[in-house]
Design an enzyme around this catalytic site. Sequence first.
Site, PDB file in Angstrom:
ATOM      1  N   CYS A   1       6.391  17.361  26.434  1.00  0.00           N
ATOM      2  CA  CYS A   1       7.063  18.581  26.849  1.00  0.00           C
ATOM      3  C   CYS A   1       7.409  18.527  28.328  1.00  0.00           C
ATOM      4  O   CYS A   1       7.165  17.544  29.018  1.00  0.00           O
ATOM      5  CB  CYS A   1       6.157  19.782  26.587  1.00  0.00           C
ATOM      6  SG  CYS A   1       5.523  19.855  24.894  1.00  0.00           S
TER       7      CYS A   1
ATOM      8  N   ASP B   1      -3.660  20.610  20.130  1.00  0.00           N
ATOM      9  CA  ASP B   1      -4.500  20.262  21.273  1.00  0.00           C
ATOM     10  C   ASP B   1      -4.311  21.219  22.445  1.00  0.00           C
ATOM     11  O   ASP B   1      -5.195  21.343  23.290  1.00  0.00           O
ATOM     12  CB  ASP B   1      -4.235  18.821  21.707  1.00  0.00           C
ATOM     13  CG  ASP B   1      -2.772  18.559  22.043  1.00  0.00           C
ATOM     14  OD1 ASP B   1      -1.903  19.250  21.490  1.00  0.00           O
ATOM     15  OD2 ASP B   1      -2.496  17.652  22.842  1.00  0.00           O
TER      16      ASP B   1
ATOM     17  N   ILE C   1      14.912  -4.651  21.943  1.00  0.00           N
ATOM     18  CA  ILE C   1      16.283  -4.967  22.330  1.00  0.00           C
ATOM     19  C   ILE C   1      16.346  -6.438  22.731  1.00  0.00           C
ATOM     20  O   ILE C   1      15.357  -7.024  23.158  1.00  0.00           O
ATOM     21  CB  ILE C   1      16.797  -4.077  23.478  1.00  0.00           C
ATOM     22  CG1 ILE C   1      15.900  -4.172  24.704  1.00  0.00           C
ATOM     23  CG2 ILE C   1      16.934  -2.644  23.024  1.00  0.00           C
ATOM     24  CD1 ILE C   1      16.441  -3.442  25.906  1.00  0.00           C
TER      25      ILE C   1
ATOM     26  N   SER D   1       3.365   2.049  23.282  1.00  0.00           N
ATOM     27  CA  SER D   1       3.852   0.964  24.138  1.00  0.00           C
ATOM     28  C   SER D   1       2.676   0.122  24.620  1.00  0.00           C
ATOM     29  O   SER D   1       1.515   0.530  24.521  1.00  0.00           O
ATOM     30  CB  SER D   1       4.624   1.520  25.339  1.00  0.00           C
ATOM     31  OG  SER D   1       3.731   1.880  26.381  1.00  0.00           O
ATOM     32  N   GLY D   2       2.992  -1.039  25.187  1.00  0.00           N
ATOM     33  CA  GLY D   2       1.967  -1.936  25.720  1.00  0.00           C
ATOM     34  C   GLY D   2       1.816  -1.849  27.222  1.00  0.00           C
ATOM     35  O   GLY D   2       1.212  -2.749  27.831  1.00  0.00           O
TER      36      GLY D   2
END
Length: 631
Positions: free
Chosen positions: A2, A100, A292, A364-365
């Site tokens: 948000c 949450d 990509i 993600s890493g």
Amino acid sequence: MCGITGIFDLNGRREFNRGLLEAMNQTQFHRGPDEGGIHLEPGVGLAHRRLSIIDLSGGRQPLFNEDETVVVTYNGEIYNFPELTGELKQAGHTFRTHCDTEVIVHAWEQWGEACVERFRGMFAFAVWDRNRETLFLARDRLGIKPLYYGQLPDGHLIFASELKALMAHPDLPRSIDPYAVEDYFAYGYVPEPRSIFKAVHKLSPGHTLTIKRGQAALPSPRQYWDVPFASVGNPSEADAAQELTERLREAVRIRLEAEVPLGSFLSGGVDSSAVVAMMAGLSDDPVQTCSIGFEDKAFDESDYAAQIARRYHTDHYMEQVDPDDFDLLDRLGQLYDEPYADSSALPTYRVCELARRKVVVALSGDGGDENLAGYRRYRHHLAEERLRGMLPSGLRRPLFGALARLYPKADWAPRMFRAKATFQALARDAVQGYFQGVSILRDELRGQLFSPDFRRELQGYDAVEVLRRHAQNAPTDHPLSLVQYLDMKTYLPGDILTKVDRASMAHSLEVRVPILDHKLVEWISGLSPQLKLQGTEGKYIFKKAMEPYLPEDVLYRKKRGFAVPVAQWFRGPLRERMREQVLGETMADTGLFDMDYLATLVAQHESGARDHSPALWALMMFDGFMQRMQS
């Protein structure tokens, strides 16, 4: 995920203009296109844009406690909210939602400022407690979610997820902070807690700010967490690898909670591949993955991503990016608000765009390189530190300083012959040497970049002070751990996490980062440095841990950056645009730069004599910022 916005009267209970708060909130529509909400009462205004992830029908914000004396506007995810909900219910709190967000208001009631120490996740939020007449701002431990705040001349405090929301307030002073300019041209971003404006600050990661109505002055933020680098003992290599796998799996597991489509980025590197491997083992359904590709094989890792996708039978989506994908240049400035010079923002924007077509949440890493010593610069720094240790500083500094002055700069030569930067680093202490290595414009370039008037305005300030301040507070003096710590305080939040937050939120995509789970970060920080960087192998123990899950050519091939060919662009399709921006009226009118020196940078780069692409990109991004300021 948000966007939050708010206004607070530090001195009284003046009424706020609802239309102004709505306008500030609307600048962040992209962060939360599903719903918007506003709460106004005398002296307080809170606003929210919602991207619905959990409890889609409930969880609207701003959200209140039972008697509506405590209200929160919040951006993020608290992954341990089910456990906290149970604990708070036992303490007598009543919940009306299953999200949450409601945990925060009850945790504040129960534990006050210490509530943040209970949260496991990524967050930036503001709580208003009417009974205590207190506004409480908080940011997560690693800085995954952003939070800007500034005090206006009339005694109002404004805050938001992005600087553009504050800039929508007509009374925000827009005087540029000269120290921030120096920092930007050293690091390529403005490190916390500064922003580009004197009147605005970023709340630093792991900090809170508690403001009571009627205080004469804005208090200083309080730090509630730091990367500990406290030893976790001396586990064997096998035990450390096993525990690392278990801890990573658990960090991934708690990030799979969502009521919307969820997937993962898959670059083909070790970190994202490890996250996908853990996700695949935890899910009965195929993992949604996206990547990509680049036409230039020097940058392309899509084959490795496809290899992981086949191994784990993921539902994989790949698109090739146009090798001249620079149409986003103007868009970047709108996303980042401040000057921001990491050109990998371009492909990051594209991979987020691709992911959002399939999912609303992506793992993600990010964070693996800082946590586990994956950057090549760590290896180089340790080598320089060993050389520094061979000579006393009284001899080392004049010797290598003289060599640095005499040795020619040779960007065109193979790395082994480019010794000028190494001599310069060896003439400095450890922090100065590391600063020289991470700077996009080194000291001698910045010394010539600025006009005499602006150099006087800096009053001797040097951007190395950012690293010095953190080094003084570092809980470790090990050469490797220290520079990891410096990156976690600067590069990670200021560059990497900023890049991902703005690029993902531009597409209303939530990104979760399991390798930056704070419990995992704490444990990894306490491992022996030799388990992270062994010889020339970075992420040593991580790669050992992942050997059962990932192929050898993914684990042990040479690392590639998520980069774009900026140097070639500036000698080809972007040549005229670069010249127009770097040497144009906007830059000249700032009075900040030596325009003759800028012309030298351009000429040397265009001729091929020097590669000034990082400096020229930074100048273009600064010009774009200044043009938006004037519009």
